[in-house]
Write a protein that holds these residues in place. Structure first.
Motif, PDB file in Angstrom:
ATOM      1  N   VAL A   1       0.857  -1.192   0.000  1.00 15.58           N
ATOM      2  CA  VAL A   1       0.000   0.000   0.000  1.00 15.58           C
ATOM      3  C   VAL A   1       0.890   1.239   0.000  1.00 15.58           C
ATOM      4  O   VAL A   1       1.866   1.317   0.741  1.00 15.58           O
ATOM      5  CB  VAL A   1      -0.930   0.008   1.236  1.00 15.58           C
ATOM      6  CG1 VAL A   1      -1.735   1.293   1.312  1.00 15.58           C
ATOM      7  CG2 VAL A   1      -1.841  -1.207   1.207  1.00 15.58           C
TER       8      VAL A   1
ATOM      9  N   ARG B   1      -4.217   6.354  -5.079  1.00 10.54           N
ATOM     10  CA  ARG B   1      -5.245   5.645  -5.854  1.00 10.54           C
ATOM     11  C   ARG B   1      -4.771   5.414  -7.281  1.00 10.54           C
ATOM     12  O   ARG B   1      -4.886   6.274  -8.132  1.00 10.54           O
ATOM     13  CB  ARG B   1      -6.542   6.442  -5.873  1.00 10.54           C
ATOM     14  CG  ARG B   1      -7.102   6.744  -4.519  1.00 10.54           C
ATOM     15  CD  ARG B   1      -7.716   5.514  -3.933  1.00 10.54           C
ATOM     16  NE  ARG B   1      -8.236   5.805  -2.598  1.00 10.54           N
ATOM     17  CZ  ARG B   1      -8.470   4.909  -1.696  1.00 10.54           C
ATOM     18  NH1 ARG B   1      -8.218   3.644  -1.938  1.00 10.54           N
ATOM     19  NH2 ARG B   1      -8.929   5.232  -0.515  1.00 10.54           N
TER      20      ARG B   1
ATOM     21  N   ASP C   1      -4.448   2.091 -10.347  1.00 13.43           N
ATOM     22  CA  ASP C   1      -4.983   0.774 -10.691  1.00 13.43           C
ATOM     23  C   ASP C   1      -4.193  -0.373 -10.073  1.00 13.43           C
ATOM     24  O   ASP C   1      -4.742  -1.400  -9.744  1.00 13.43           O
ATOM     25  CB  ASP C   1      -5.028   0.588 -12.213  1.00 13.43           C
ATOM     26  CG  ASP C   1      -6.074   1.499 -12.843  1.00 13.43           C
ATOM     27  OD1 ASP C   1      -7.003   1.914 -12.138  1.00 13.43           O
ATOM     28  OD2 ASP C   1      -5.938   1.803 -14.038  1.00 13.43           O
ATOM     29  N   ARG C   2      -2.903  -0.174  -9.940  1.00 11.44           N
ATOM     30  CA  ARG C   2      -2.066  -1.229  -9.363  1.00 11.44           C
ATOM     31  C   ARG C   2      -2.351  -1.311  -7.862  1.00 11.44           C
ATOM     32  O   ARG C   2      -2.413  -0.309  -7.169  1.00 11.44           O
ATOM     33  CB  ARG C   2      -0.605  -0.895  -9.618  1.00 11.44           C
ATOM     34  CG  ARG C   2       0.330  -1.962  -9.159  1.00 11.44           C
ATOM     35  CD  ARG C   2       1.760  -1.558  -9.495  1.00 11.44           C
ATOM     36  NE  ARG C   2       2.642  -2.588  -9.030  1.00 11.44           N
ATOM     37  CZ  ARG C   2       3.574  -3.134  -9.768  1.00 11.44           C
ATOM     38  NH1 ARG C   2       3.748  -2.743 -11.001  1.00 11.44           N
ATOM     39  NH2 ARG C   2       4.350  -4.073  -9.283  1.00 11.44           N
ATOM     40  N   GLU C   3      -2.462  -2.496  -7.324  1.00 13.56           N
ATOM     41  CA  GLU C   3      -2.800  -2.655  -5.921  1.00 13.56           C
ATOM     42  C   GLU C   3      -1.592  -2.708  -4.997  1.00 13.56           C
ATOM     43  O   GLU C   3      -1.676  -2.322  -3.848  1.00 13.56           O
ATOM     44  CB  GLU C   3      -3.637  -3.916  -5.727  1.00 13.56           C
ATOM     45  CG  GLU C   3      -4.993  -3.809  -6.384  1.00 13.56           C
ATOM     46  CD  GLU C   3      -5.806  -5.064  -6.153  1.00 13.56           C
ATOM     47  OE1 GLU C   3      -5.462  -5.856  -5.274  1.00 13.56           O
ATOM     48  OE2 GLU C   3      -6.792  -5.233  -6.874  1.00 13.56           O
ATOM     49  N   ARG C   4      -0.455  -3.210  -5.487  1.00  9.86           N
ATOM     50  CA  ARG C   4       0.708  -3.392  -4.623  1.00  9.86           C
ATOM     51  C   ARG C   4       1.955  -2.819  -5.267  1.00  9.86           C
ATOM     52  O   ARG C   4       2.216  -3.044  -6.438  1.00  9.86           O
ATOM     53  CB  ARG C   4       0.919  -4.868  -4.323  1.00  9.86           C
ATOM     54  CG  ARG C   4      -0.213  -5.452  -3.542  1.00  9.86           C
ATOM     55  CD  ARG C   4       0.005  -6.905  -3.282  1.00  9.86           C
ATOM     56  NE  ARG C   4      -1.182  -7.428  -2.639  1.00  9.86           N
ATOM     57  CZ  ARG C   4      -1.217  -8.523  -1.963  1.00  9.86           C
ATOM     58  NH1 ARG C   4      -0.142  -9.261  -1.852  1.00  9.86           N
ATOM     59  NH2 ARG C   4      -2.325  -8.927  -1.401  1.00  9.86           N
TER      60      ARG C   4
END
Length: 124
Positions: free
Chosen positions: A78, A105, A107-110
């Motif tokens: 994060v 914010r 699109d990639r989460e990690r």
């Protein structure tokens, strides 16, 4: 200790002195706080290190100090940012300066690495 120099502020990760599992790394910042880049709930320049609070999503693993903004990479990938955001460098979808960490914010989460420039931020 991991120490970084931004445009007008300093930031560091202070590691616990013991191996106690309850101990966590502490992000500290000092210097110019004109745009909230020190992450303090009460704005104002600081001549001594002060703890940055408000991280949600895990322990701080890495830190970047840029031009009047700071970024922290938390465990689990994060990414958070705070400080000057007039040009979107915090990545939270607004152009609002933040005095406390907000989640980036994208699109990639990690993420695994984070860097900060004078007026931009990079993460991969």
């Amino acid at each position: 200790m991991h120490h970084l120099l931004g445009a007008d502020h300093h930031a560091r990760i202070r590691y616990p002195a013991s191996a106690d599992r309850e101990s966590v790394r502490q992000v500290q910042a000092w210097g110019d706080d004109a745009f909230g880049q020190l992450g303090q709930s009460i704005p104002g320049d600081r001549s001594l290190p002060a703890a940055v609070t408000g991280f949600s999503g895990g322990e701080v693993m890495d830190l970047a100090a840029g031009g009047n903004h700071s970024l922290a990479l938390l465990e689990g990938g994060v990414l958070t940012g705070w400080g000057l955001d007039s040009d979107g460098r915090l990545g939270d979808g607004s152009l609002t300066n933040r005095a406390a960490p907000v989640i980036v914010r994208i699109d990639r989460e990690r993420f695994q690495i984070v860097e900060a420039g004078r007026a931009h931020s990079l993460a991969a």
